[in-house]
Design a protein around this motif. Structure first.
Motif, short mmCIF file in Angstrom:
data_model
loop_
_atom_site.label_atom_id
_atom_site.label_comp_id
_atom_site.label_asym_id
_atom_site.label_seq_id
_atom_site.Cartn_x
_atom_site.Cartn_y
_atom_site.Cartn_z
N VAL A 82 10.74 -19.09 33.51
CA VAL A 82 10.10 -18.57 35.32
C VAL A 82 9.87 -20.80 35.24
N GLY A 83 10.45 -21.42 35.16
CA GLY A 83 9.33 -22.34 35.83
C GLY A 83 10.26 -23.11 35.30
N ALA A 84 10.92 -23.00 34.05
CA ALA A 84 11.59 -24.13 32.77
C ALA A 84 13.22 -24.17 32.38
N THR A 85 13.87 -24.13 33.68
CA THR A 85 15.63 -24.40 33.15
C THR A 85 16.02 -25.51 32.75
N TRP A 86 14.64 -26.44 32.31
CA TRP A 86 15.39 -27.26 31.07
C TRP A 86 15.53 -26.95 29.80
N ILE A 87 15.38 -25.46 29.52
CA ILE A 87 15.43 -25.24 28.21
C ILE A 87 17.40 -24.48 28.23
N GLY A 88 17.60 -24.90 28.94
CA GLY A 88 18.90 -24.28 28.67
C GLY A 88 19.56 -24.64 30.18
N SER A 89 19.22 -26.96 30.12
CA SER A 89 19.70 -27.96 30.51
C SER A 89 20.11 -27.95 31.97
N GLY A 90 19.64 -26.52 32.68
CA GLY A 90 19.26 -26.49 34.35
C GLY A 90 19.25 -24.74 34.44
N VAL A 91 20.50 -24.70 35.15
CA VAL A 91 19.99 -22.92 36.16
C VAL A 91 21.39 -22.48 35.36
N GLY B 112 22.80 -23.59 32.55
CA GLY B 112 22.99 -22.75 30.88
C GLY B 112 21.74 -21.78 30.52
N THR B 113 20.91 -21.55 31.78
CA THR B 113 19.53 -21.06 31.01
C THR B 113 19.84 -19.27 31.76
N MET C 232 17.21 -10.25 34.96
CA MET C 232 16.24 -11.65 35.43
C MET C 232 15.51 -12.84 35.66
N LEU C 233 14.42 -13.04 35.88
CA LEU C 233 13.43 -13.99 36.50
C LEU C 233 13.76 -15.13 35.95
N ILE C 234 14.04 -15.74 37.20
CA ILE C 234 14.51 -17.04 36.87
C ILE C 234 13.61 -18.28 38.15
#
Length: 248
Positions: free
Chosen positions: A110-119, A121-122, A136-138
């Protein structure tokens, strides 16, 4: 392995480290109505408010993962405060490589899709922990209004206009990743105000208590510029929401 101190200074009083109010978090919980005992994995969980309150109010169990030692400490304290420390746990780790040992019913970022280098990858990362039929909650920002110049883009903490999509295109993007969007709860301008404006008071109080800190000049410059930047750019142009996805 930790977040820069500036993050924890800004968000020292926050329970939710996103432009999402407690009321909207409740709306999201009620909308998807997880069954008691549902296992949740929350990557980049911040201070653990989602896991702790959903465990208290709906009986979910699970794990939160965050890179910030300060946030993880706050999450563990919150779990004790609301009486769910026996049902939820928090791990200090880099969420970008974290996969649950056993499949979960809800996998969240929730609010950190940089962990997957974007949507994209997350979504793929969350899928690795998700049981069939799970959710999944994005949490992701989008353009509420299309920026007309580079100053607006940078005023919203972006580098290029293409760093974000308008809401319809973001929903199409989820579909292109093989997901059905089955729910969404969107922040509004008041949500943004409560998130961002609270940071100004946090910074001011920190400056008064730490005038000689090595970060003082940086944080003073941020406080001086932030209210106008928010009113001119972020409040008008940035949207944000939590999107509930299920694999097709």
């Amino acid at each position: 392995m930790d977040l820069p101190r500036s993050f924890t200074i800004r968000e020292s009083s926050h329970r939710l480290c996103n432009p999402f109010t407690s009321e909207k978090l409740t709306i999201l919980r009620q909308a998807i109505s997880p069954s008691p005992g549902t296992r949740v994995l929350d990557l980049a969980c911040g201070k653990g408010e989602l896991l702790c309150t959903w465990s208290r109010d709906h009986g979910v169990t699970g794990t939160g993962v965050d890179i910030s030692t300060v946030f993880i400490g706050a999450a563990r304290a919150r779990a004790v405060e609301v009486g769910v420390a026996d049902r939820v746990g928090f791990v200090h780790a880099d969420a970008s490589g974290y996969v649950a040992d056993d499949p979960v019913g809800i996998a969240a970022c929730v609010g950190a899709t940089w962990i997957g280098s974007g949507v994209a990858g997350t979504v793929e990362l969350l899928r690795r922990s998700l049981m069939p039929g799970g959710m999944m909650l994005i949490g992701e920002p989008y353009w509420r209004r299309e920026p007309q110049d580079q100053a607006t883009v940078e005023g919203c903490h972006m580098t290029r206009k293409d760093d974000l999509l308008p809401l319809p295109e973001l929903l199409e993007r989820f579909g292109g990743l093989g997901c059905d969007v089955v729910e969404m709860v969107l922040a509004d301008q008041d949500s943004w105000d409560r998130y961002v404006a609270a940071q100004w008071l946090n910074i001011r109080r920190w400056l008064e208590a730490n005038p000689d800190d090595e970060l003082a000049d940086e944080m003073r410059a941020e406080l001086t510029a932030a209210p106008v930047k928010h009113a001119r750019y972020q409040r008008e142009y940035l949207g944000w929401g939590v999107f509930v996805l299920m694999d097709r």
